[in-house]
Design an enzyme around this catalytic site. Structure first.
Site, mmCIF file in Angstrom:
data_model
loop_
_atom_site.group_PDB
_atom_site.id
_atom_site.type_symbol
_atom_site.label_atom_id
_atom_site.label_comp_id
_atom_site.label_asym_id
_atom_site.label_seq_id
_atom_site.Cartn_x
_atom_site.Cartn_y
_atom_site.Cartn_z
ATOM 1 C CE1 TYR A 111 -31.849 31.825 -3.954
ATOM 2 C CE2 TYR A 111 -30.629 33.336 -2.565
ATOM 3 C CZ TYR A 111 -31.416 33.106 -3.658
ATOM 4 O OH TYR A 111 -31.785 34.159 -4.461
ATOM 5 C CE LYS A 159 -33.689 34.462 -0.928
ATOM 6 N NZ LYS A 159 -33.596 35.358 -2.054
ATOM 7 C CD GLU A 199 -39.517 38.344 -8.042
ATOM 8 O OE1 GLU A 199 -39.406 38.657 -6.851
ATOM 9 O OE2 GLU A 199 -39.389 37.174 -8.433
ATOM 10 C CG LEU A 202 -38.475 35.464 -2.946
ATOM 11 C CD1 LEU A 202 -38.274 33.967 -3.136
ATOM 12 C CD2 LEU A 202 -37.180 36.119 -2.548
HETATM 13 N N1 PDD Z 1 -32.621 38.273 -3.188
HETATM 14 N N2 PDD Z 1 -37.130 38.812 -5.464
HETATM 15 C C1 PDD Z 1 -36.037 38.117 -5.811
HETATM 16 C C2 PDD Z 1 -36.028 37.401 -7.115
HETATM 17 C C3 PDD Z 1 -34.919 38.070 -4.947
HETATM 18 O O1 PDD Z 1 -33.841 37.355 -5.299
HETATM 19 C C4 PDD Z 1 -34.967 38.797 -3.713
HETATM 20 C C5 PDD Z 1 -33.826 38.796 -2.754
HETATM 21 C C6 PDD Z 1 -36.131 39.512 -3.403
HETATM 22 C C7 PDD Z 1 -36.274 40.285 -2.105
HETATM 23 O O2 PDD Z 1 -36.461 39.408 -1.005
HETATM 24 P P1 PDD Z 1 -35.982 39.804 0.467
HETATM 25 O O3 PDD Z 1 -36.626 41.111 0.787
HETATM 26 O O4 PDD Z 1 -36.479 38.706 1.307
HETATM 27 O O5 PDD Z 1 -34.478 39.919 0.433
HETATM 28 C C8 PDD Z 1 -37.196 39.488 -4.296
HETATM 29 C C9 PDD Z 1 -31.529 38.033 -2.301
HETATM 30 C C10 PDD Z 1 -31.127 39.209 -1.472
HETATM 31 C C11 PDD Z 1 -30.389 37.379 -3.072
HETATM 32 O O6 PDD Z 1 -30.697 36.525 -3.884
HETATM 33 O O7 PDD Z 1 -29.214 37.683 -2.827
#
Ligand code: PDD
Length: 287
Positions: A34, A148, A180, A204
């Site tokens: 996703y 993801k 993270e 991620l």
């Molecule tokens: N999540 N690490 C994890 C495990 C995440 O699920 C996310 C973002 C990030 C930050 O990535 P980005 O800056 O590209 O949003 C880091 C999204 C927002 C979600 O699962 O809803």
């Protein structure tokens, strides 16, 4: 409330009418990937970067790309136009499709492609000004955290421990080093130096993480991308979490103890202002 319009396998329809067969491998195995793309004033932010990461995730689970980047881009703009609100969060999901339950990949199944829009809820001013509480945990997820994947049970279990503790997020360590948080990347500041964990299979590769590093580099903020020990995090002057929906937020307590002086730090305030300016500039250029 206005009806949400979603995209499913070639068609737009109201959310309430969307149906997925129970044998979809996304449902049975969590076999899919996703993306979440923030949209400001109806302009998707960093869409090419999100599409590049989607490709990395698809490659990582050996699923052929169901749409070209040009098609994803058109669909993204279409979903944004069909839904209310200038600021939206666009969710993309691709699964390996529908097949009789068997672990190995099915022959000839067609990927399920789904997109929806939700209102983009960025942090309240109070959270930006006062920061948020976080707790810590051991990172017990798998070793492909750079994908993801929709298999988010580990992240959900971890996030719930934060919610149960009245905290915004859970900052995780694996083998004594920072990885993270359950749905965000994590940065630390020590002695004025911004520390970021390297992008590898343990985290991620956040789109917001990249923006923060670019802004830090362009504004000559001292920066080190390297493994960060648990001790360094616990004694950091500042800790931040970043994501497409949270943008950049300061963590002001960790496991109930104040981070620095318990207020968002000077480096945070600088990067937060730079991030907001950058967003405005990008959106003005797109308009
Ligand atoms: N999540 N690490 C994890 C495990 C995440 O699920 C996310 C973002 C990030 C930050 O990535 P980005 O800056 O590209 O949003 C880091 C999204 C927002 C979600 O699962 O809803």
């Amino acid at each position: 409330m206005a009806t949400d319009i979603i995209y499913l396998n070639g068609e737009f329809m109201p959310l309430e009418e969307a149906r997925i067969p129970v044998l979809d491998r996304g449902f049975i195995f969590g076999d899919g990937v996703y993306e979440v793309v923030p949209v400001y004033s109806r302009h998707p932010f960093r869409l090419p970067e999100h599409l590049r990461r989607l490709q990395h995730s698809l490659d990582g689970i050996r699923l052929a790309k169901p749409l070209t980047d040009a098609e994803w881009t058109v669909l993204t703009h279409d979903i944004v136009a069909r839904n209310p609100g200038d600021d939206q969060s666009i969710y993309f999901q691709v699964t390996r499709g529908v097949a009789r339950r068997a672990h190995e990949f099915p022959q000839g199944a067609k990927p399920t492609v789904f997109m929806m829009s939700s209102p983009l809820v960025t942090p309240a001013r109070e959270q930006v000004e006062n920061g948020v509480a976080c707790i810590t945990a051991t990172d017990f997820r798998w070793l492909k955290c750079d994908l993801k994947s929709v298999s988010l049970l580990g992240n959900c279990l971890l996030k719930q421990t934060a919610v149960d503790a009245g905290a915004a997020e859970v900052v995780m360590f694996r083998d004594g080093y920072l990885t993270e948080a359950s749905a965000s990347n994590v940065f630390a500041v020590r002695n004025g130096i911004l520390l970021a964990p390297p992008k590898n299979h343990l985290i991620l590769p956040g789109i917001t993480y990249d923006v923060v590093l670019e802004l830090a580099g362009a504004n000559k903020l001292p920066l080190e991308v390297r493994e960060i020990s648990e001790h360094e995090v616990r004694t950091a002057h500042e800790i931040w979490i970043t994501s497409s929906t949270k943008e950049v937020l300061a963590v002001t307590t960790l496991d109930g103890r104040a981070v620095g002086d318990g207020k968002p730090g000077a480096v945070f305030r600088r990067i937060h202002a730079l991030y907001q300016d950058f967003k405005q500039t990008v959106m003005r250029r797109a308009a």
